[in-house]
Enzyme design. Structure first.
Site, PDB file in Angstrom:
ATOM      1  CD  GLU A   1      -2.582   1.249   0.450  1.00  0.00           C
ATOM      2  OE1 GLU A   1      -3.251   0.368  -0.028  1.00  0.00           O
ATOM      3  OE2 GLU A   1      -2.574   2.424  -0.492  1.00  0.00           O
TER       4      GLU A   1
ATOM      5  NE  ARG B   1      -0.184  11.021  -0.881  1.00  0.00           N
ATOM      6  CZ  ARG B   1      -0.480  12.158  -1.571  1.00  0.00           C
ATOM      7  NH1 ARG B   1       0.059  13.244  -1.427  1.00  0.00           N
ATOM      8  NH2 ARG B   1      -1.748  12.094  -2.238  1.00  0.00           N
ATOM      9  CD  GLU B   2      -0.703   8.378   9.131  1.00  0.00           C
ATOM     10  OE1 GLU B   2      -0.863   9.443  10.067  1.00  0.00           O
ATOM     11  OE2 GLU B   2      -0.012   7.504   9.643  1.00  0.00           O
TER      12      GLU B   2
ATOM     13  CG  ASN C   1       7.634   4.257   2.663  1.00  0.00           C
ATOM     14  OD1 ASN C   1       6.885   4.969   1.998  1.00  0.00           O
ATOM     15  ND2 ASN C   1       7.055   3.569   3.864  1.00  0.00           N
TER      16      ASN C   1
ATOM     17  CG  PHE D   1       8.686  13.592  -0.588  1.00  0.00           C
ATOM     18  CD1 PHE D   1       7.375  13.590  -1.103  1.00  0.00           C
ATOM     19  CD2 PHE D   1       8.797  13.004   0.725  1.00  0.00           C
ATOM     20  CE1 PHE D   1       6.390  13.042  -0.605  1.00  0.00           C
ATOM     21  CE2 PHE D   1       7.592  12.487   1.140  1.00  0.00           C
ATOM     22  CZ  PHE D   1       6.314  12.548   0.595  1.00  0.00           C
TER      23      PHE D   1
ATOM     24  CB  CYS E   1       5.214   4.807   7.342  1.00  0.00           C
ATOM     25  SG  CYS E   1       3.341   4.522   7.607  1.00  0.00           S
TER      26      CYS E   1
ATOM     27  CE  LYS F   1       1.008  12.971   6.405  1.00  0.00           C
ATOM     28  NZ  LYS F   1       1.116  12.222   4.825  1.00  0.00           N
TER      29      LYS F   1
END
Ligand code: UGA
Length: 439
Positions: A151, A154-155, A211, A252, A263, A326
């Protein structure tokens, strides 16, 4: 199709609701009875934009429900998604205890052919072993297939990432599973979502690599921020300029306090652990550097704060804006903001935190303010540590009379320097150049 989703954290809750949105009949399972009761009323255990309406809609129609009982899902579902947590263990390896519990509870109940879909982030090699264990424990034996389907949500954007994924990665090692997976994902696949078909090990490593690569971009730009700070360069202009190169890209490359959350920190640690286990020290050393840079961003801000407090934080009042790792989430796991707050507390400072969504635990060593104004009242210094949009619209002229001293460290480099400086504030943005007046 009939789908079960096991584990109802950020991933499982959103995935269960998303599968219902795709038209499937879904049962979510969790061992936490209170959580399951709330979910059955359409209430998510987490703050995630747009999730509650989707949950309410599908629990209301009966297409989605939640249970604590494995017998409800075992032979009912055509596929079982495993979405439980794989937290970091003291050795740095991922702790697979929750996955093993699911295996022990579910496998003995599987009497007909079924597909287990492994969505939890796992170290390479897990899937092959788990398939063997499921087959050994299940009455259906070799009728139990397994696939790896990492998966990438993103939160804060979990719903859109679930409904419109940018790719679907499938680690598949038999024909039967692929046919089932194409039905599970019929809707996004019909929208031309790229489908990457591969084996178990590659699918597991794809998630780890995605990641680790993003974390590397962040640490790279943060290391450049430190060099900018030392040499009079401006890291935001630098990031903009290199980001125009399509091979690099601007995403990023926001320098600041570095990465946190549930994560990146644990996933890169787990990858480093796998690399060591397989004798690939070059990779674990590389990841070690990424982690060290990330940690140093937090301590740099702590040291800068102490410096601006005249070298001693003891007894000083520090206002912290932002506590989540975040913006857009209520998640404070491994939050850079809270690390800085904690470090300053341990230097004797009195820390007062305001965050629009985080609920701090009573164990935390800081007081929680109800508003930004309340947090900064009487402060000797203000720290902007999580870049919630509402902090960008604060009026520095209104805040100035409330504080003891008009000094603010914008560790996320997101505040407008001209507005703050025009209102009389000393604004510090590590890695940025002070261009007041604007040129
Ligand atoms: C991350 C990945 O982005 C998802 O693709 C992945 O599915 C997820 O982990 C996971 O493994 O489950 P998430 O942890 O929600 O998602 O957060 P991100 O939006 O990626 O941000 C991670 C951290 O990096 C945050 O602390 C953020 O503040 C920081 N960050 C991000 C920066 O410091 N600079 C940037 O330019 C971008």
């Amino acid at each position: 199709m009939r789908i079960s989703v096991i584990g109802t954290g950020y991933l499982g809750t959103t995935h269960a609701a998303g599968m219902a949105e795709f038209g499937h009949h879904v049962i979510g399972l969790d061992i936490d009875t209170e959580r399951v009761a709330a979910l059955n009323k359409g209430r998510a255990p987490i703050f995630e934009p747009n999730l509650d309406p989707m949950l309410e809609r599908h629990t209301g129609s009966g297409q989605l429900r939640f249970t604590t009982d494995h017998t409800d899902i075992a032979d009912w579902a055509d596929v079982h998604f495993l979405c439980v947590n794989t937290p970091q263990s003291p050795s740095g390896a991922a702790d697979l205890g929750q996955l093993r519990n699911v295996r022990d509870q579910l496998a003995p109940l599987l009497t007909r052919p079924t597909l287990i879909i492994l969505k939890s982030t796992v170290p390479v090699g897990t899937a092959a072993q788990l398939r063997q264990e499921f087959r050994a424990l299940a009455p259906a034996g070799d009728g139990v297939d397994l696939t790896v389907n990492p998966e990438f949500l993103r939160e804060g954007h979990a719903v859109e990432d679930t409904l419109r994924p940018d790719r679907i990665v499938l680690g598949v090692e038999d024909e039967r599973s692929l046919e089932v997976l194409d039905r599970v994902y019929a809707i996004p696949l019909s929208d031309d979502t790229p489908r990457v078909l591969t084996n178990f090990a590659t699918a597991e490593l794809i998630k780890n690599a995605a990641n680790a690569f993003l974390a590397t971009k962040i640490s790279f730009i943060n290391a450049m921020a430190q060099l900018c700070q030392a040499t009079g360069g401006d890291v935001t202009e630098l990031a903009d300029a290199i980001g125009f190169d399509e091979r690099i890209g601007r995403a990023f490359l926001n320098a600041g306090l570095g990465f946190g959350g549930g994560c990146f920190p644990k996933d890169i640690r787990s990858l480093a652990h796998s690399a060591d286990e397989h004798g690939v020290e070059v990779l674990s050393n590389f990841i070690g550097s990424v982690e060290r840079i990330n940690d140093s961003q937090r301590t740099e801000v702590t040291e800068l704060t102490v410096e601006h407090l005249g070298g001693d934080a003891a007894g000083k009042r520090i206002a912290v804006l932002g506590a989540t790792f975040k913006p857009g989430t209520d998640d404070t796991r491994n939050s850079p903001a809270l690390t800085v707050a904690e470090q300053l507390h341990s230097r004797g400072a009195e820390v007062r935190v305001y965050d629009p969504h985080a609920r701090l635990s009573t164990r935390d060593n800081f007081s929680q303010a109800a508003t930004a104004q309340d947090a900064v009242a009487g402060a000797d210094i203000v720290l902007h540590l999580t870049e919630w949009p509402e902090f960008r619209s604060l009026d520095p002229a209104v805040l100035a009379p409330l504080v003891q001293s008009t000094i603010i460290i914008d560790a996320r480099l997101k505040l407008n320097p001209h507005t703050w400086r025009a209102a009389g504030w000393t604004l510090i943005q590590p890695g940025r150049v002070d261009r007041t007046p604007a040129c």
